[in-house]
Scaffold this motif. Structure first.
Motif, short mmCIF file in Angstrom:
data_model
loop_
_atom_site.label_atom_id
_atom_site.label_comp_id
_atom_site.label_asym_id
_atom_site.label_seq_id
_atom_site.Cartn_x
_atom_site.Cartn_y
_atom_site.Cartn_z
N LYS A 67 0.83 -1.19 0.00
CA LYS A 67 0.00 0.00 0.00
C LYS A 67 0.88 1.27 0.00
CE LYS A 67 -4.29 1.46 2.12
NZ LYS A 67 -3.86 2.58 3.00
N LEU A 68 1.93 1.23 0.81
CA LEU A 68 2.83 2.38 0.87
C LEU A 68 3.49 2.63 -0.50
CD1 LEU A 68 4.14 4.53 2.75
CD2 LEU A 68 5.98 2.88 3.16
N GLN A 69 3.88 1.55 -1.15
CA GLN A 69 4.53 1.69 -2.47
C GLN A 69 3.59 2.32 -3.49
OE1 GLN A 69 5.91 -2.33 -3.46
NE2 GLN A 69 6.19 -2.58 -1.28
N GLU A 70 2.34 1.85 -3.50
CA GLU A 70 1.36 2.42 -4.44
C GLU A 70 1.16 3.90 -4.20
OE1 GLU A 70 -1.95 -1.18 -4.73
OE2 GLU A 70 -2.25 0.42 -3.27
N GLU A 71 1.06 4.23 -2.92
CA GLU A 71 0.83 5.65 -2.59
C GLU A 71 2.02 6.50 -2.99
OE1 GLU A 71 -0.23 5.65 1.56
OE2 GLU A 71 -2.20 4.75 1.13
N LEU A 72 3.22 5.98 -2.76
CA LEU A 72 4.42 6.72 -3.14
C LEU A 72 4.45 6.96 -4.65
CD1 LEU A 72 7.35 7.85 -2.76
CD2 LEU A 72 8.16 5.50 -3.03
N VAL A 73 4.25 5.90 -5.41
CA VAL A 73 4.39 6.03 -6.87
C VAL A 73 3.30 6.94 -7.44
CG1 VAL A 73 4.34 4.74 -9.05
CG2 VAL A 73 5.67 3.87 -7.12
N SER A 74 2.06 6.81 -6.95
CA SER A 74 1.00 7.70 -7.41
C SER A 74 1.35 9.15 -7.09
CB SER A 74 -0.34 7.41 -6.71
OG SER A 74 -0.65 6.07 -6.78
N TYR A 75 1.81 9.36 -5.88
CA TYR A 75 2.14 10.71 -5.43
C TYR A 75 3.24 11.32 -6.30
CZ TYR A 75 3.58 14.45 -2.18
OH TYR A 75 3.90 15.66 -1.61
N VAL A 76 4.28 10.54 -6.54
CA VAL A 76 5.42 11.06 -7.29
C VAL A 76 5.00 11.39 -8.74
CG1 VAL A 76 7.68 10.42 -8.27
CG2 VAL A 76 7.18 9.97 -5.87
N VAL A 77 4.21 10.50 -9.34
CA VAL A 77 3.79 10.76 -10.72
C VAL A 77 2.91 12.02 -10.77
CG1 VAL A 77 2.41 9.90 -12.65
CG2 VAL A 77 3.99 8.36 -11.46
N GLN A 78 1.93 12.10 -9.88
CA GLN A 78 1.01 13.25 -9.93
C GLN A 78 1.72 14.56 -9.62
OE1 GLN A 78 -1.76 12.91 -11.48
NE2 GLN A 78 -1.45 10.70 -11.55
N LYS A 79 2.61 14.56 -8.64
CA LYS A 79 3.36 15.79 -8.31
C LYS A 79 4.26 16.21 -9.46
CE LYS A 79 2.20 17.15 -4.24
NZ LYS A 79 1.30 18.27 -4.15
N THR A 80 4.84 15.21 -10.14
CA THR A 80 5.75 15.56 -11.23
C THR A 80 4.96 16.15 -12.40
OG1 THR A 80 7.18 13.77 -10.50
CG2 THR A 80 7.63 14.68 -12.67
N ILE A 81 3.78 15.58 -12.67
CA ILE A 81 2.95 16.16 -13.73
C ILE A 81 2.62 17.61 -13.38
CG2 ILE A 81 0.69 16.09 -14.84
CD1 ILE A 81 0.61 13.13 -14.52
N GLU A 82 2.30 17.81 -12.09
CA GLU A 82 1.89 19.15 -11.65
C GLU A 82 3.05 20.15 -11.73
OE1 GLU A 82 -0.05 18.76 -7.79
OE2 GLU A 82 0.91 20.65 -7.21
N ARG A 83 4.22 19.71 -11.31
CA ARG A 83 5.33 20.67 -11.17
C ARG A 83 6.25 20.74 -12.39
NH1 ARG A 83 7.11 18.54 -5.21
NH2 ARG A 83 5.65 19.75 -3.95
N ALA A 84 6.22 19.71 -13.22
CA ALA A 84 7.17 19.67 -14.34
C ALA A 84 6.45 19.53 -15.68
CB ALA A 84 8.18 18.54 -14.14
N ALA A 85 5.18 19.97 -15.72
CA ALA A 85 4.40 19.80 -16.95
C ALA A 85 5.11 20.41 -18.16
CB ALA A 85 3.02 20.41 -16.78
N ASN A 86 5.66 21.60 -17.98
CA ASN A 86 6.33 22.26 -19.12
C ASN A 86 7.51 21.44 -19.63
OD1 ASN A 86 7.55 22.82 -16.62
ND2 ASN A 86 8.51 24.69 -17.39
N HIS A 87 8.25 20.83 -18.69
CA HIS A 87 9.41 20.02 -19.11
C HIS A 87 8.96 18.74 -19.80
CE1 HIS A 87 11.98 22.78 -16.99
NE2 HIS A 87 11.30 22.61 -15.89
N LEU A 88 7.89 18.13 -19.29
CA LEU A 88 7.39 16.90 -19.92
C LEU A 88 6.88 17.20 -21.33
CD1 LEU A 88 5.59 15.52 -16.74
CD2 LEU A 88 7.48 14.38 -17.92
N HIS A 89 6.15 18.30 -21.46
CA HIS A 89 5.65 18.70 -22.79
C HIS A 89 6.82 18.96 -23.73
CE1 HIS A 89 1.41 18.76 -22.18
NE2 HIS A 89 1.47 19.59 -21.14
#
Ligand code: 4AD
Ligand code: MG
Length: 432
Positions: free
Chosen positions: A239-261
């Motif tokens: 459960k902890l692993q799922e929460e970590l990975v979801s969190y990291v992906v969503q935060k990265t989309i939020e904070r690095a959207a311009n870089h991903l694009h």
């Protein structure tokens, strides 16, 4: 004069400012030089117009070579067509350093070996700029995740006297009078000690594996984030692993959207990454692989191609749990319902990125642990401190390790982990 970073130019429209950076590229018509500039914070186009500057400045701009370092001054002008929304109308240039040679990275089609040989210069390219920003945001999100949940950071040692994973791919070093020591393959054993003192702990640091595998997923030196929690069992761990990975992906989309694009990542695939994740046992994974035509049997290793074949059944990371005990590390707790398998899991990323997490509940019974250490051909003596953890108030505990470069490669959509770390150490590369 007001020194402004390119990233902040949009807040200075109409003002005269100074930027300190480098010339990436130059394009000239008879009347205008277009200078593609960068300063480490971003990219902007500088304009030098013959009609509005001195002849001297116009000539100077013409002579500038790629990667000259310059301080440029001028007026910030709004330009809705520019990706940055602004351009700089230059009226003054100070050359800090003008290279004598042509910059080695000057074509769109250099081969990968050439680029890796020039990694120290390749880092200046736009794509690498964006990838390193994405890595930065991923690591920041990892730290935020633990900090928000009351975990304590424990920096585990790089030099170690006890082999952490397996003897097969350990770097040995000569450690003074002590003799043989190793570069850490993992900080896990130390986190196990620390969780008995601080409850919930994590680390983030470099780890080393003398792996002879030359794949797009393997590095010799890679960064790992590990977590360990006292009283956690297998289920809590997943459960902890799922929460970590979801969190990291969503935060990265939020904070690095311009870089991903900017590097062309399809974010819609990442937006789906929310816990819970699908789970499958190793035993069912083998059946699935057999159905898909793989020649594998229970007890066989799941290699890179097999991992990809399992993962392509899902559009989220998939957790494969309860592997045969013989395939996994010595410290894993047997499944009480089936002692041939252990309470472990690997998390496989979608889109063919392979194993991003390795995890397990740990053996907390001293006698069983000694038995396993011997069974794996390891030196019991060098684990006496680790065995002590089972001597004084032993409790069930669990944890995992997440490979940072694999996660960066997946989130950024890279072909190979060598681009996911500033200076990759691979089988055939130690320079630069
Ligand atoms: O599965 P591994 O070997 O697990 C451990 O080291 C445990 N002691 C972790 C723990 O339970 N505390 O490695 C963990 C992760 C892998 O899932 C993978 O993502 C990454 O580290 N990894 C590598 N990444 C790049 N290059 C390599 N050679 C890697 N080896 C493992
Ligand atoms: Mg593993």
């Amino acid at each position: 004069m007001n020194w402004v970073y390119i990233r902040d130019l949009k807040d200075h429209i109409g003002e005269r400012v100074e930027i300190r950076g480098w010339l990436r590229r130059k394009r000239s018509s008879g009347k205008i030089h277009f200078l593609a500039l960068r300063d480490g914070s971003g990219f902007v186009q500088g304009i030098v117009e013959r009609s509005s500057v001195s002849e001297e400045l116009f000539k100077l701009a013409k002579k500038l070579k790629m990667e000259s370092s310059i301080i440029a001054r001028g007026i910030v002008r709004e330009d809705p067509r520019a990706p940055e929304g602004v351009e700089l109308l230059i009226d003054e240039i100070e050359v800090v350093h003008q290279p004598e040679k042509d910059f080695p990275i000057n074509k769109p089609d250099h081969g990968i070996d050439y680029l890796m040989d020039h990694r120290h210069l390749w880092l200046r390219s736009k794509r690498q700029f964006h990838i390193l920003h994405i890595r930065h945001e991923i690591i920041r999100a990892v730290r935020d995740f633990y900090n928000e949940r009351g975990f304590v950071l424990i920096d585990t040692p790089i030099f170690t006297g006890s082999i952490g994973e397996s003897a097969g791919n350990c770097f040995e070093i000569d450690y003074f009078d002590y003799g043989k020591a190793y570069l850490a393959q993992t900080g896990q054993l130390y986190l196990e000690a620390a969780c008995m003192a601080l409850g919930k702990v994590y680390n983030l640091g470099p780890t080393f594996r003398a792996e002879k595998s030359k794949t797009r997923r393997h590095l010799i030196e890679f960064w790992m984030n590990e977590a360990e929690v006292a009283y956690y069992q297998h289920e809590d761990n997943m459960k902890l692993q799922e929460e970590l990975v979801s969190y990291v992906v969503q935060k990265t989309i939020e904070r690095a959207a311009n870089h991903l694009h900017a590097i062309g990542r399809d974010i819609s695939k990442l937006e789906k990454i929310e816990a819970p994740f699908p789970r499958i046992t190793y035993t069912d994974a083998i059946k699935l692989l057999q159905k898909k035509g793989f020649n594998v049997n229970w007890g066989d290793d799941i290699g890179g191609d097999e991992e990809t074949a399992i993962a392509e059944e899902f559009d989220k990371p998939v957790i494969v749990e309860r592997y045969p005990r013989k395939m996994k590390a010595f410290y894993m707790q047997p499944d009480p319902e089936n002692p041939d398998v252990v309470l472990c899991d690997d998390m496989l990323a979608p889109e063919g990125y392979g194993e991003i997490i390795g995890a397990s509940e740990r053996i907390w019974d001293k006698e069983l642990l000694i038995e396993r250490i011997k069974e794996f051909g390891l030196d019991v003596e060098s684990y006496s401190w680790y065995l002590d953890l089972r001597e004084y108030g032993s409790v069930p505990h669990s944890g995992f390790g997440m490979g940072i470069e694999r996660v960066v490669a997946w989130i950024a959509g890279l072909e190979h982990v060598r681009e996911a770390i500033p200076f990759a150490r691979t089988l055939y590369r130690i320079h630069p």
